[in-house]
Design a protein around this motif. Structure first.
Motif, PDB file in Angstrom:
ATOM      1  N   GLY A 274       0.804  -1.217   0.000  1.00 21.22           N
ATOM      2  CA  GLY A 274       0.000   0.000   0.000  1.00 21.22           C
ATOM      3  C   GLY A 274       0.835   1.264   0.000  1.00 21.22           C
ATOM      4  O   GLY A 274       0.530   2.233  -0.701  1.00 21.22           O
ATOM      5  N   CYS A 307     -10.794  -7.054   2.434  1.00 23.46           N
ATOM      6  CA  CYS A 307     -10.806  -5.860   1.583  1.00 23.46           C
ATOM      7  C   CYS A 307     -10.625  -4.587   2.400  1.00 23.46           C
ATOM      8  O   CYS A 307      -9.892  -3.678   1.997  1.00 23.46           O
ATOM      9  N   ALA A 308     -11.284  -4.502   3.550  1.00 21.29           N
ATOM     10  CA  ALA A 308     -11.158  -3.307   4.391  1.00 21.29           C
ATOM     11  C   ALA A 308      -9.737  -3.156   4.911  1.00 21.29           C
ATOM     12  O   ALA A 308      -9.203  -2.036   4.992  1.00 21.29           O
ATOM     13  N   LYS A 311      -7.618  -1.907   2.021  1.00 17.53           N
ATOM     14  CA  LYS A 311      -7.949  -0.503   1.751  1.00 17.53           C
ATOM     15  C   LYS A 311      -7.297   0.402   2.795  1.00 17.53           C
ATOM     16  O   LYS A 311      -6.739   1.457   2.463  1.00 17.53           O
ATOM     17  N   ALA A 312      -7.333  -0.023   4.051  1.00 23.24           N
ATOM     18  CA  ALA A 312      -6.724   0.770   5.117  1.00 23.24           C
ATOM     19  C   ALA A 312      -5.215   0.844   4.973  1.00 23.24           C
ATOM     20  O   ALA A 312      -4.588   1.809   5.447  1.00 23.24           O
ATOM     21  N   CYS A 313      -4.614  -0.143   4.306  1.00 24.53           N
ATOM     22  CA  CYS A 313      -3.167  -0.143   4.089  1.00 24.53           C
ATOM     23  C   CYS A 313      -2.758   0.622   2.847  1.00 24.53           C
ATOM     24  O   CYS A 313      -1.555   0.729   2.556  1.00 24.53           O
ATOM     25  N   TYR A 315      -4.243   0.226  -0.501  1.00 23.48           N
ATOM     26  CA  TYR A 315      -4.617  -0.309  -1.821  1.00 23.48           C
ATOM     27  C   TYR A 315      -5.619   0.643  -2.465  1.00 23.48           C
ATOM     28  O   TYR A 315      -6.531   1.155  -1.813  1.00 23.48           O
ATOM     29  N   LYS A 316      -5.453   0.869  -3.762  1.00 27.07           N
ATOM     30  CA  LYS A 316      -6.300   1.835  -4.460  1.00 27.07           C
ATOM     31  C   LYS A 316      -7.731   1.345  -4.630  1.00 27.07           C
ATOM     32  O   LYS A 316      -8.675   2.136  -4.613  1.00 27.07           O
ATOM     33  N   GLU A 317      -7.892   0.068  -4.831  1.00 31.38           N
ATOM     34  CA  GLU A 317      -9.229  -0.483  -5.043  1.00 31.38           C
ATOM     35  C   GLU A 317      -9.276  -1.895  -4.474  1.00 31.38           C
ATOM     36  O   GLU A 317      -8.307  -2.651  -4.568  1.00 31.38           O
ATOM     37  N   THR A 318     -10.406  -2.246  -3.884  1.00 26.46           N
ATOM     38  CA  THR A 318     -10.610  -3.601  -3.360  1.00 26.46           C
ATOM     39  C   THR A 318     -12.024  -4.046  -3.702  1.00 26.46           C
ATOM     40  O   THR A 318     -12.943  -3.223  -3.758  1.00 26.46           O
ATOM     41  N   VAL A 341      -4.313  -3.236  -6.413  1.00 26.43           N
ATOM     42  CA  VAL A 341      -5.705  -3.676  -6.319  1.00 26.43           C
ATOM     43  C   VAL A 341      -5.731  -4.997  -5.555  1.00 26.43           C
ATOM     44  O   VAL A 341      -4.861  -5.849  -5.756  1.00 26.43           O
TER      45      VAL A 341
END
Length: 375
Positions: A274, A307-308, A311-313, A315-318, A341
């Motif tokens: 990330g 996924c969360a 995303k918190a780390c 990643y642009k999209e999950t 991703v």
């Protein structure tokens, strides 16, 4: 062979209350029996073996009881730090009983990733000054040896180890097996996904059945294997390997095919992904909620929001997908999405009994893969 129920009863009678660790194929019958006969707070399937030693240490501090930590011998590497700097007799001096599956035992045929680990298992324990026994394969002798080593573990207040050879335990089938009703098997989802990728896509696949399925898929499609790096060992490190490649080859699309158990084992790696944010990296986690390759014991794959976390780390999209239609709907953009991703692909627990293994050696795989990257 040793009866797993009698071994379990012997350990319990010796005062053991906690079992924790990472399941192993040589220990699967014992791990299955423990899973069926211990509640979730007294059989903790840990993220990795080092974490299991930490849990065991906490249990000892709270209860004064000897805990059991089970693992494959490859997991010794994950456990070395807390074994040496936490529970060792020269630090906090805590009794922890290790039960270790001896993959790659010298003179016993095994897969390449286990050979060196098998050769050094006993030397590693000796270097760490951890007393050990190799468990006999007959009940009376084995149970007496277990009782003796538990007593020594208590008396000396330091780690001890029981080494388990192949075919030591009698059969036991897990009753409380993890199940789910997702429509696709991992192999079915893998086939749909690979067919959607651009022909030049590079894949780094995790250890276990996923890499074996990828190899056989290439064979079935009459495709070369040079675009795939099959991580036959090193559970949990495929995403880091993929990151290292993605940063140096920004012109190539890099896919990491991961598993839920492997993702959880070294989940901290995704913070680097990330933070460095390679646009060409797609991280696919095939999540079946189980350590399927080593007996089907549950992971926390469905108990956390993968996924969360990604995303918190950073990643642009999950996204999470479960059906053939959802995977095919991605085919129009999976090759162009800005990374990193993460795609969580939820699948059912299912694999072929006749699933083969790669017919190339790890060295051959490495050399063909590096040649492809150069070109």
């Amino acid at each position: 062979m040793v009866s797993v129920d009698k071994l379990y009863d012997t350990l319990k009678a010796s005062g053991v209350r906690l079992f924790t660790g990472v399941p192993d194929s040589l220990l699967k019958n014992l791990c299955a029996y423990i899973t069926d006969n211990s509640d979730a707070t007294h059989n903790i399937i840990a993220a990795n073996e080092g974490a299991a030693v930490g849990i065991a240490a906490g249990h000892y501090l709270a209860t004064g009881k000897v805990p059991v930590v089970y693992m494959q011998n490859s997991g010794i590497g994950n456990a070395v730090n807390p074994l040496m700097s936490l529970v060792d007799e020269k630090v906090y001096s805590m009794p922890v009983l290790l039960i270790i599956g001896w993959r790659g035992e010298p003179g016993v045929h095994d897969e390449p990733q286990h050979v060196k680990q098998g050769e050094v298992t006993i030397p590693l324990l000796e270097a760490m000054q951890i007393p050990y026994i190799v468990l006999p394969n007959e009940d009376t002798e084995a149970l007496a040896a277990v009782q003796a080593i538990v007593n020594d573990c208590k008396k000396l207040s330091k780690p001890h180890a029981i080494i388990i050879r192949k075919n030591t335990f009698g059969k036991y089938k897990l009753k409380n097996q993890a199940i789910n009703d997702y429509p696709l098997s991992r192999e079915e989802a893998l086939t749909i996904l690979v067919k959607a990728l651009d022909i030049d896509s590079v894949i780094v696949s995790t250890t276990g059945k996923l890499s074996r399925e990828l190899f056989e898929l290439r064979e079935a499609l009459s495709q070369c294997h040079s675009k795939d790096f099959l991580t036959v060992g090193s559970m949990g490190h495929s995403s880091s390997i993929a990151l290292g490649i993605a940063l140096e080859k920004p012109d190539k699309r890099i896919f990491c095919f991961d598993g839920d158990g492997a993702f959880i084992m070294h989940m901290g790696a995704i913070s680097n992904i990330g933070a460095l944010a390679p646009k060409n990296l797609v991280h696919v986690v095939f999540n079946n909620g189980a350590h399927e390759s080593v007996g089907g014991q549950p992971t926390l794959g469905f108990g956390i929001d993968i996924c969360a976390i990604a995303k918190a780390c950073g990643y642009k999209e999950t996204l999470t997908v479960t059906t053939e239609q959802e995977i095919k709907a991605l085919s129009g953009r999976i090759n162009t999405m800005d990374g990193p991703v993460l795609i969580e692909l939820r699948v059912r627990i299912d694999s072929r009994d006749n699933l083969g293994r790669p017919t190339t050696t790890p060295i051959q795989n490495k050399e063909a893969f590096m040649t492809n990257l150069k070109n």
